[in-house]
Design a protein around this motif. Structure first.
Motif, PDB file in Angstrom:
ATOM      1  N   PRO A  37      60.247  38.638  17.213  1.00 48.63           N
ATOM      2  CA  PRO A  37      61.140  37.578  16.717  1.00 48.63           C
ATOM      3  C   PRO A  37      61.044  37.407  15.198  1.00 48.63           C
ATOM      4  O   PRO A  37      62.064  37.336  14.510  1.00 48.63           O
ATOM      5  CB  PRO A  37      60.637  36.331  17.460  1.00 48.63           C
ATOM      6  N   LYS A  38      59.824  37.370  14.650  1.00 50.21           N
ATOM      7  CA  LYS A  38      59.677  37.202  13.200  1.00 50.21           C
ATOM      8  C   LYS A  38      60.245  38.407  12.442  1.00 50.21           C
ATOM      9  O   LYS A  38      60.950  38.252  11.447  1.00 50.21           O
ATOM     10  CB  LYS A  38      58.199  36.993  12.840  1.00 50.21           C
ATOM     11  N   GLY A  39      59.946  39.603  12.938  1.00 54.30           N
ATOM     12  CA  GLY A  39      60.413  40.822  12.277  1.00 54.30           C
ATOM     13  C   GLY A  39      61.931  40.897  12.229  1.00 54.30           C
ATOM     14  O   GLY A  39      62.519  41.248  11.197  1.00 54.30           O
ATOM     15  N   LYS A  69      47.321  42.397   4.348  1.00 52.98           N
ATOM     16  CA  LYS A  69      46.850  41.814   5.605  1.00 52.98           C
ATOM     17  C   LYS A  69      46.914  40.293   5.489  1.00 52.98           C
ATOM     18  O   LYS A  69      47.224  39.756   4.423  1.00 52.98           O
ATOM     19  CB  LYS A  69      45.421  42.259   5.878  1.00 52.98           C
ATOM     20  N   ASP A  70      46.520  39.595   6.576  1.00 50.08           N
ATOM     21  CA  ASP A  70      46.695  38.140   6.655  1.00 50.08           C
ATOM     22  C   ASP A  70      46.270  37.338   5.425  1.00 50.08           C
ATOM     23  O   ASP A  70      47.055  36.606   4.851  1.00 50.08           O
ATOM     24  CB  ASP A  70      45.909  37.589   7.853  1.00 50.08           C
ATOM     25  N   LYS A  71      44.995  37.473   5.066  1.00 54.16           N
ATOM     26  CA  LYS A  71      44.470  36.610   4.010  1.00 54.16           C
ATOM     27  C   LYS A  71      45.007  37.053   2.651  1.00 54.16           C
ATOM     28  O   LYS A  71      45.374  36.231   1.815  1.00 54.16           O
ATOM     29  CB  LYS A  71      42.929  36.688   4.034  1.00 54.16           C
ATOM     30  N   ASP A 143      59.702  30.257  15.180  1.00 55.32           N
ATOM     31  CA  ASP A 143      59.078  30.118  16.478  1.00 55.32           C
ATOM     32  C   ASP A 143      58.548  31.469  16.961  1.00 55.32           C
ATOM     33  O   ASP A 143      59.107  32.500  16.626  1.00 55.32           O
ATOM     34  CB  ASP A 143      60.203  29.633  17.417  1.00 55.32           C
ATOM     35  N   ASN A 144      57.465  31.443  17.736  1.00 49.30           N
ATOM     36  CA  ASN A 144      57.216  32.649  18.534  1.00 49.30           C
ATOM     37  C   ASN A 144      57.122  32.202  19.977  1.00 49.30           C
ATOM     38  O   ASN A 144      58.080  32.336  20.703  1.00 49.30           O
ATOM     39  CB  ASN A 144      56.001  33.442  18.063  1.00 49.30           C
ATOM     40  N   GLY A 145      56.013  31.596  20.356  1.00 56.85           N
ATOM     41  CA  GLY A 145      55.993  31.135  21.736  1.00 56.85           C
ATOM     42  C   GLY A 145      54.607  30.737  22.161  1.00 56.85           C
ATOM     43  O   GLY A 145      53.683  30.672  21.349  1.00 56.85           O
ATOM     44  N   MET A 166      36.047  37.119  21.754  1.00 63.22           N
ATOM     45  CA  MET A 166      37.508  36.963  21.714  1.00 63.22           C
ATOM     46  C   MET A 166      38.013  36.944  20.277  1.00 63.22           C
ATOM     47  O   MET A 166      37.540  36.144  19.459  1.00 63.22           O
ATOM     48  CB  MET A 166      37.911  35.661  22.412  1.00 63.22           C
ATOM     49  N   ARG A 167      38.962  37.802  19.974  1.00 63.93           N
ATOM     50  CA  ARG A 167      39.552  37.795  18.622  1.00 63.93           C
ATOM     51  C   ARG A 167      40.446  36.567  18.450  1.00 63.93           C
ATOM     52  O   ARG A 167      41.236  36.228  19.322  1.00 63.93           O
ATOM     53  CB  ARG A 167      40.400  39.044  18.419  1.00 63.93           C
ATOM     54  N   ILE A 168      40.255  35.911  17.310  1.00 66.71           N
ATOM     55  CA  ILE A 168      41.117  34.781  16.970  1.00 66.71           C
ATOM     56  C   ILE A 168      41.659  34.945  15.554  1.00 66.71           C
ATOM     57  O   ILE A 168      41.152  35.743  14.770  1.00 66.71           O
ATOM     58  CB  ILE A 168      40.380  33.410  17.070  1.00 66.71           C
ATOM     59  N   ALA A 189      41.763  40.195  11.142  1.00 67.00           N
ATOM     60  CA  ALA A 189      43.161  40.297  10.698  1.00 67.00           C
ATOM     61  C   ALA A 189      43.981  40.906  11.826  1.00 67.00           C
ATOM     62  O   ALA A 189      43.474  41.726  12.598  1.00 67.00           O
ATOM     63  CB  ALA A 189      43.250  41.163   9.455  1.00 67.00           C
ATOM     64  N   PHE A 190      45.232  40.512  11.881  1.00 64.16           N
ATOM     65  CA  PHE A 190      46.110  40.983  12.957  1.00 64.16           C
ATOM     66  C   PHE A 190      46.156  42.515  13.012  1.00 64.16           C
ATOM     67  O   PHE A 190      46.130  43.102  14.096  1.00 64.16           O
ATOM     68  CB  PHE A 190      47.520  40.410  12.743  1.00 64.16           C
ATOM     69  N   SER A 191      46.198  43.144  11.852  1.00 60.36           N
ATOM     70  CA  SER A 191      46.321  44.613  11.813  1.00 60.36           C
ATOM     71  C   SER A 191      45.089  45.324  12.371  1.00 60.36           C
ATOM     72  O   SER A 191      45.127  46.518  12.626  1.00 60.36           O
ATOM     73  CB  SER A 191      46.558  45.064  10.372  1.00 60.36           C
ATOM     74  N   TYR A 231      50.115  27.379  21.314  1.00 63.52           N
ATOM     75  CA  TYR A 231      51.387  27.771  20.709  1.00 63.52           C
ATOM     76  C   TYR A 231      51.158  28.664  19.485  1.00 63.52           C
ATOM     77  O   TYR A 231      50.144  28.539  18.799  1.00 63.52           O
ATOM     78  CB  TYR A 231      52.146  26.503  20.294  1.00 63.52           C
ATOM     79  N   LEU A 232      52.128  29.541  19.213  1.00 59.44           N
ATOM     80  CA  LEU A 232      52.082  30.303  17.964  1.00 59.44           C
ATOM     81  C   LEU A 232      53.454  30.289  17.285  1.00 59.44           C
ATOM     82  O   LEU A 232      54.451  30.685  17.877  1.00 59.44           O
ATOM     83  CB  LEU A 232      51.648  31.748  18.210  1.00 59.44           C
ATOM     84  N   GLY A 233      53.473  29.775  16.069  1.00 61.79           N
ATOM     85  CA  GLY A 233      54.713  29.756  15.281  1.00 61.79           C
ATOM     86  C   GLY A 233      54.396  30.024  13.817  1.00 61.79           C
ATOM     87  O   GLY A 233      53.238  30.272  13.459  1.00 61.79           O
ATOM     88  N   TYR A 234      55.420  29.953  12.989  1.00 64.20           N
ATOM     89  CA  TYR A 234      55.285  30.360  11.587  1.00 64.20           C
ATOM     90  C   TYR A 234      55.870  29.338  10.620  1.00 64.20           C
ATOM     91  O   TYR A 234      56.774  28.594  10.982  1.00 64.20           O
ATOM     92  CB  TYR A 234      56.034  31.681  11.371  1.00 64.20           C
ATOM     93  N   ALA A 235      55.392  29.400   9.379  1.00 62.91           N
ATOM     94  CA  ALA A 235      56.076  28.698   8.297  1.00 62.91           C
ATOM     95  C   ALA A 235      56.577  29.767   7.334  1.00 62.91           C
ATOM     96  O   ALA A 235      55.796  30.611   6.887  1.00 62.91           O
ATOM     97  CB  ALA A 235      55.128  27.747   7.586  1.00 62.91           C
TER      98      ALA A 235
END
Ligand code: LMR
Length: 328
Positions: A37-39, A69-71, A143-145, A166-168, A189-191, A231-235
């Motif tokens: 969705p974000k992509g 990467k994320d940070k 939004d993601n979900g 558990m990865r967070i 990081a997500f990657s 939940y996971l969403g974005y700004a």
């Protein structure tokens, strides 16, 4: 006028023209695949923005942590190396805006409607304002979900998490959530997640199905539990100095393009996640389990205390304001 002078005047006019027409470049960096969705929304924003500004703006989208990467991407935005990002709301803590982690609180949103009441209302506006002293302007919530949990063992009861790594994402709320389940949280990081799962650096993770599927995490996770525990969403954010420095007509056009891209994003998020879950199921490699009502109640019992234990970090008032809005 002599020929030499004519040529000089002409070349000056041409170079002025070239300068006047050099597009404003927006580098939009993100960490997920293009077919999420974000992509897709980032691509949609690019099309809309370039069309609305008649090419005066060029948007370069860099997906999949190609640039940062994320940070690093947040640092790059503050330094002006990129102009636009859409980090998940769980990644604003290291920036010093801990309040965004409220979105990570287990079971804080009973539905998407409850979520939109918060993101589209005064609470959402107030949160975006908190970014300004950091040199960042918030443009939209994407939004993601709701997240699923995954591991190489079935995850049905909170006790099944005991001792699992558990990865967070870098959110203290997610850290508390995993600890409440008896797991050992690990920020990555997500990657880096796919490889960490593959090599056993971590045992499991959480994400909406669209992220899991597009990163092929299901290939290295035998069990997925549809738990909808968080939940996971974005700004969507821009470098404030860059944004404020844009010609007013350009900014207005980009704002409109962002509104349209946001409507598009919200319309596809749920469907994409449903399709991704279906696709994971179809591979036959990963067993998908949906919690029963009784099991859900056990998860809630284990995880709801996190809302209270995180009050001192997130703010008691903010948590109760969200709960009130979500209950409307
Ligand atoms: C994650 O790091 O798990 C996600 O936030 C990635 C993303 O941007 O959706």
């Amino acid at each position: 006028m002599k020929l030499k002078h004519v040529l000089l005047v002409l070349s000056a006019a041409l170079s002025f023209n070239a300068y006047a027409q050099a597009p404003i470049v927006i580098k939009f960096s993100h960490v997920v695949a293009t077919d999420t969705p974000k992509g897709q929304a980032a691509e949609r924003f690019k099309q809309l923005a370039e069309k609305a500004t008649n090419g005066r703006v060029k948007v370069e989208v860099y997906p999949n942590s190609q640039l940062y990467k994320d940070k690093e991407e947040l640092e790059a935005l503050q330094l002006g190396a990129v102009q636009m990002l859409a980090p998940s709301l769980a990644k604003f803590g290291p920036l010093g805006v801990k309040e965004f982690e409220a979105f990570d609180l287990p079971y804080i949103f009973p539905s998407k409607t409850a979520l939109y009441n918060v993101t589209e209302g005064e609470i959402g506006k107030g949160l975006m304002k908190k970014l300004e002293p950091k040199g960042i302007t918030g443009l939209a919530f994407w939004d993601n979900g709701f997240k699923v949990m995954s591991a190489n063992k079935p995850l049905r009861a909170p006790a099944d998490f005991k001792g699992l790594k558990m990865r967070i994402q870098s959110s203290k709320v997610l850290d508390a959530q995993m600890r409440a389940l008896g797991a050992n949280p690990q920020v990555l990081a997500f990657s880096e997640v796919y490889q960490a799962l593959q090599t056993g650096v971590v045992d499991g993770t959480e994400n909406p199905p669209s992220n899991m599927y597009t990163q092929k995490m299901h290939e290295v996770q035998k069990y997925v539990t549809v738990s909808n525990h968080g939940y996971l969403g974005y700004a969507v954010i821009v470098n404030k100095k860059f944004w404020d420095g844009l010609p007013a007509d350009i900014r207005t056009a980009l704002d409109k393009a962002m509104k349209e891209a946001t409507t598009f994003e919200k319309a596809i998020a749920q469907r994409d996640n449903d399709l991704a879950l279906e696709a994971i199921k179809k591979t036959g490699k990963t067993e998908i389990y949906t919690l029963s009502v009784k099991e859900q109640a056990e998860w809630r019992k284990a995880l709801l205390p996190v809302q209270q234990s995180m009050e001192s970090r997130i703010g008691k008032d903010l948590i109760s304001a969200i709960n009130k809005e979500a209950a409307k």
